[in-house]
Design an enzyme around this catalytic site. Sequence first.
Site, PDB file in Angstrom:
ATOM      1  CB  CYS A 161      -1.873  -2.616  -0.814  1.00 26.16           C
ATOM      2  SG  CYS A 161      -0.272  -1.999  -1.336  1.00 26.16           S
ATOM      3  N   GLY A 193      -4.265   2.321   2.436  1.00 25.50           N
ATOM      4  CA  GLY A 193      -3.302   2.945   1.534  1.00 25.50           C
ATOM      5  C   GLY A 193      -3.833   4.250   1.004  1.00 25.50           C
ATOM      6  CG  ASN A 212      -2.420  -6.163   1.379  1.00 27.79           C
ATOM      7  OD1 ASN A 212      -3.185  -6.523   2.256  1.00 27.79           O
ATOM      8  ND2 ASN A 212      -1.349  -5.445   1.652  1.00 27.79           N
ATOM      9  N   GLY A 213       0.745  -6.985   0.099  1.00 25.75           N
ATOM     10  CA  GLY A 213       1.796  -7.794   0.720  1.00 25.75           C
ATOM     11  C   GLY A 213       3.121  -7.556   0.024  1.00 25.75           C
ATOM     12  CE1 TYR A 240      -2.377   2.906  12.882  1.00 23.02           C
ATOM     13  CE2 TYR A 240      -1.296   1.612  11.186  1.00 23.02           C
ATOM     14  CZ  TYR A 240      -1.811   2.809  11.622  1.00 23.02           C
ATOM     15  OH  TYR A 240      -1.780   3.903  10.810  1.00 23.02           O
TER      16      TYR A 240
END
Length: 482
Positions: free
Chosen positions: A14, A41, A118-119, A258
């Site tokens: 995210c 996302g 996020n996570g 990435y």
Amino acid sequence: MPYVAVDGKLREECGVLGLYGRGLDVARLGYFGLFALQHRGQESAGLAVTNGKEIKAHKGLGLVAEVFTEGDIASLSAIDAHIAVGHVRYSTAGGGGLANSQPLVASHLRGHVALAHNGNLVNSDKLREELEGQGAIFHTTSDTEVILSLMARYRQSGNENALVQTLTHVQGAYSLALGTDTELIGVRDPYGFRPLCLGQIGNEGYVLASESAAIDALGGEFLRDIQPGEIVVIDERGARFRRFAESPVSACVFEYIYFARNDSTIDGLNVYRARQELGRQLAKEHPVAADIVISVPDSGTPAALGYAAAANLPYAEGLVKNRYVGRTFIEPGQALRELKVRLKLTANTEVIAGKRVVMVDDSIVRGTTTQILVKLLRQAGASEVHVRVSCPPYVSPCYFGIDTPSSAELVAARCGVQEMCALLGADSLGFLSLVGTLAALSPAQAPACVSCFTGVYPMSIAKLKTEADLNRKADDWGDVRG
Ligand code: AMP
């Protein structure tokens, strides 16, 4: 652990965003900022704004451009908000649903909160069970709601303290943007798995974002990263920082390899520079006699440039990416998966024909993309195809926020390099070593989490997660994002 919904799928990866500023159109800026985080996302997007009295949110499934109409933004803008919280989420196909889209918004007697995460939390199931046992009701299947539920328990002590108390219970990866009626709060977990940084916008405004590229996109000025184990509270007095935990630091190596944008800088290390350095190391470790170096665009490009420079070989655009193909709704199956790759990437015969080609990609996960690309290059007349990968073999699932298939689907978990090379149909295959990877990333301030390459995790996940949790259909994953 990320909450595993009834369909047995995990959904993470995210981007979070927060804006604070009187006199700023935080709704419109938030909307623009989400575009800059879209790569983090693509399954849902949302924005919540508050003027201190009223909170308004708009969320939907799809890309930012699909979720918001001009009317939606105008209606968010209309309340003259000074705080905004935004989110983009990656989830597996069909998973998640609107209810799990973020920011999650809650109202209680003392006001409103909007939370973007996020996570992955690794103990959210246990916490949820305990909370449900005590009568809490959950509206979503998202692990993020556990944070809101815990905060509600501690709300008597005020938002900031309630949050700090909440964080003593949660374990795992979390970079948070939280908006209350009066504050914008940013939090980065003690390990600092996911990035989070702060910038200034306008004279007195602030922008909190997963990546610095979003601050740049909004014309803001980067101030600093939120440190692992740190909270930033922004209100009318400005920004205050507070440490809530000692930091064992374990930032995610895959953000550099990435996931993050090339133009972001995380914990002092620019992602583009890191990728170039990974490519240079790769050339040192796996040289080969060749005519040209090409990349798998876009995320493989800086590493390919680094490889070409170190190997003294020309770099060329051998694969051309169609930038207008976003998410594609193609039914599973090898033939269609191949078509999906072809839709996004085509081999440029003019560049490839008759050449000994080094194709550099940032990672091999399932191997599907590489296998198809090798075939495309051969069809375009390459005389040799040498695959070089700017990270080690990806052998273990991530439990901290990178969407990964189960180990059974990770090609490197099943095959050695020789076997993989044969499977991909390449003339040779070389992965950057872990030592080389860490050497390339050494300017980053934090020691990295490399569990995807080693299977050794920075915190205990054994009891919390089983492979079955990650067991989802092969075709749910594997978007070819460059
Ligand atoms: P695969 O076909 O499964 O080997 O996919 C590898 C490609 O997907 C690489 O070119 C990467 O750029 C990209 N990739 C790596 N990790 C992820 C991820 N977690 N989500 C989506 N794409 C990824």
